[in-house]
Design a protein around this motif. Structure first.
Motif, short mmCIF file in Angstrom:
data_model
loop_
_atom_site.label_atom_id
_atom_site.label_comp_id
_atom_site.label_asym_id
_atom_site.label_seq_id
_atom_site.Cartn_x
_atom_site.Cartn_y
_atom_site.Cartn_z
N VAL A 1 0.88 -1.21 0.11
CA VAL A 1 0.02 0.21 -0.19
C VAL A 1 0.87 1.33 -0.12
O VAL A 1 0.51 2.32 -0.71
CB VAL A 1 -0.93 0.06 1.36
N LEU A 2 1.99 1.17 0.84
CA LEU A 2 2.88 2.56 1.07
C LEU A 2 3.78 2.68 -0.19
O LEU A 2 4.15 3.77 -0.43
CB LEU A 2 3.46 2.54 2.25
N ASN A 3 4.18 1.81 -0.81
CA ASN A 3 5.00 1.77 -1.84
C ASN A 3 4.83 1.52 -3.19
O ASN A 3 5.66 1.35 -4.21
CB ASN A 3 6.39 1.08 -1.29
N HIS A 4 3.60 1.38 -3.49
CA HIS A 4 3.08 0.99 -4.81
C HIS A 4 3.39 2.30 -5.79
O HIS A 4 3.26 1.80 -7.14
CB HIS A 4 1.42 1.05 -4.80
N ARG A 5 3.80 3.58 -5.46
CA ARG A 5 4.15 4.36 -6.35
C ARG A 5 5.54 4.02 -6.96
O ARG A 5 5.75 4.66 -8.03
CB ARG A 5 4.23 5.63 -5.48
N THR A 6 6.35 3.44 -6.36
CA THR A 6 7.74 2.85 -7.04
C THR A 6 7.59 1.27 -7.27
O THR A 6 8.01 0.70 -6.13
CB THR A 6 8.76 3.32 -5.93
N PRO A 7 7.03 1.05 -8.44
CA PRO A 7 7.00 -0.54 -8.56
C PRO A 7 8.19 -1.13 -8.36
O PRO A 7 8.15 -2.39 -7.70
CB PRO A 7 6.41 -0.19 -10.00
N GLY A 8 9.28 -0.75 -8.73
CA GLY A 8 10.58 -1.49 -8.78
C GLY A 8 10.85 -1.69 -6.98
O GLY A 8 11.15 -2.85 -6.78
N TYR A 9 10.96 -0.54 -6.43
CA TYR A 9 11.42 -0.75 -5.08
C TYR A 9 10.32 -1.49 -4.23
O TYR A 9 10.48 -2.33 -3.49
CB TYR A 9 11.28 0.79 -4.59
N CYS A 10 8.89 -1.39 -4.58
CA CYS A 10 7.77 -2.27 -4.02
C CYS A 10 8.13 -3.67 -4.24
O CYS A 10 8.00 -4.49 -3.39
CB CYS A 10 6.61 -1.80 -4.66
N LEU A 11 8.25 -4.24 -5.56
CA LEU A 11 8.70 -5.38 -5.84
C LEU A 11 9.71 -6.13 -5.20
O LEU A 11 9.71 -7.23 -4.67
CB LEU A 11 8.58 -5.76 -7.50
N LYS A 12 10.64 -5.65 -5.22
CA LYS A 12 12.07 -5.85 -4.58
C LYS A 12 11.84 -6.17 -2.87
O LYS A 12 12.32 -7.18 -2.48
CB LYS A 12 13.07 -4.66 -4.78
N GLY A 13 10.99 -5.01 -2.55
CA GLY A 13 10.72 -5.06 -0.93
C GLY A 13 9.75 -6.22 -0.80
O GLY A 13 10.00 -6.86 0.33
N LEU A 14 8.82 -6.69 -1.55
CA LEU A 14 7.99 -7.63 -1.10
C LEU A 14 8.82 -9.21 -1.39
O LEU A 14 8.45 -9.90 -0.46
CB LEU A 14 6.86 -7.96 -2.37
N VAL A 15 9.85 -9.18 -2.09
CA VAL A 15 10.62 -10.22 -2.13
C VAL A 15 11.89 -10.40 -0.95
O VAL A 15 11.81 -11.26 -0.25
CB VAL A 15 11.31 -10.65 -3.28
#
Length: 323
Positions: free
Chosen positions: A275-289
């Motif tokens: 929710v908080l990092n959806h604005r930066t897709p690359g950072y968001c996906l990296k963090g999800l992993v």
């Protein structure tokens, strides 16, 4: 090394804190530091605060009038300050012994310093020591902008800043009413201000059930997120975990009393991260992993690993199969 005593202005925002205001003022004056002014900005208290302020005579400067809260009081106070160095002390907090002298010594030792950052501690309502306050690293090779992104808060009354740096970044942000301190530190770091660390306990922050920080935690986190999004374009794992832990506690109760609490907290973390990092897709996906929770608190490094989750799930499945 010269022994110049820099002139320091201490602003004390206050509202209905008559029980503590004398302690705050005395903690400054008892240090016998000559080049200091105390400016109390009271928001029109209805308790005995004004009577207590009057009793200090000309040892302090004060006003008492209606305002728009703590941030408004700080803006008023700093506009009246005449010191080369500035700080603020909430009316229910206090400075530690020799704080002003130690800050002055750090300034003399580091003539290019623009921010002096010391240690602090949480205190009980009666002022006795509770626990140390977490602190970012400070040093010539430390990226202070990144430090404030990754590690969050410091003890606000343990930070002193030069007037010129404060003015350069536009002062206290009038849009921040809970984390105006964090917002200011990030902007000072983003400016490239010279930070100097002081390895002494400079202040005590009283922590009790009806402090603003304790009663309005989600509002504080919301402003911290707004600051990080504005200044960094993303939200750090520290704040994601702090927020997800807080939400978990609201909806599920205390960590260790909730069945499968680690797995549920892990799910909350991933949801809040998205929710908080959806604005930066690359950072968001990296963090999800990559990013995950600590087993206890954001400031503790006991990270929950994926094999811990797998082991927990297998253990639960084994119990169900064995029934």
């Amino acid at each position: 090394m010269s022994d110049i005593k820099p002139f320091i202005s201490v602003v004390i925002p206050s509202y209905n804190q008559g029980s503590y205001i004398d302690d705050a003022i005395f903690s400054i004056l008892c240090q016998s530091y000559k080049n200091v002014e105390i400016i109390v900005i009271d928001g029109g208290s209805a308790d005995d605060t004004v009577i207590k302020l009057q009793a200090w005579g000309d040892r302090i400067t004060w006003i008492s009038e209606s305002d728009d809260g703590q941030t408004d009081a700080l803006i008023k106070g700093f506009s009246r300050a005449s010191g080369e160095w500035l700080t603020w002390l909430n009316s229910d907090d206090f400075q530690a012994d020799h704080a002003l002298h130690r800050v002055a010594a750090a300034i003399n030792k580091n003539p290019h310093a623009e921010v002096v950052l010391g240690n602090g501690h949480y205190a009980r309502q009666d002022g006795t020591f509770l626990r140390p306050y977490p602190r970012v690293d400070v040093g010539p090779d430390v990226d202070m902008r990144q430090e404030f992104f990754l590690k969050g808060f410091v003890a606000q009354p343990s930070v002193y800043f030069k007037r010129s740096a404060y003015m350069d970044v536009g002062g206290v942000n009038p849009e921040r009413h809970f984390c105006m301190d964090y917002d200011l530190w990030v902007r000072l770091a983003d400016r490239g201000s010279v930070f100097v660390g002081l390895d002494h306990d400079i202040s005590g922050n009283r922590w009790y059930h009806d402090t603003k920080t304790a009663t309005q935690t989600l509002q504080l986190y919301a402003e911290a997120v707004a600051t990080q999004v504005e200044m960094y374009g993303k939200v750090s794992p520290y704040f994601v975990q702090a927020i997800s832990n807080h939400l978990f506690a609201i909806f599920h109760g205390h960590f260790q009393t909730t069945r499968n609490h680690l797995f549920l907290r892990w799910l909350w973390f991933k949801a809040v991260w998205t929710v908080l990092n959806h604005r930066t897709p690359g950072y968001c996906l990296k963090g999800l992993v990559k990013e995950t929770i600590s087993k206890s608190d954001p400031v503790i490094g006991d990270t929950l690993r994926y094999r811990d989750l797998v082991a927990g799930v297998c253990k639960r499945l084994g119990k169900k199969i064995g029934r």
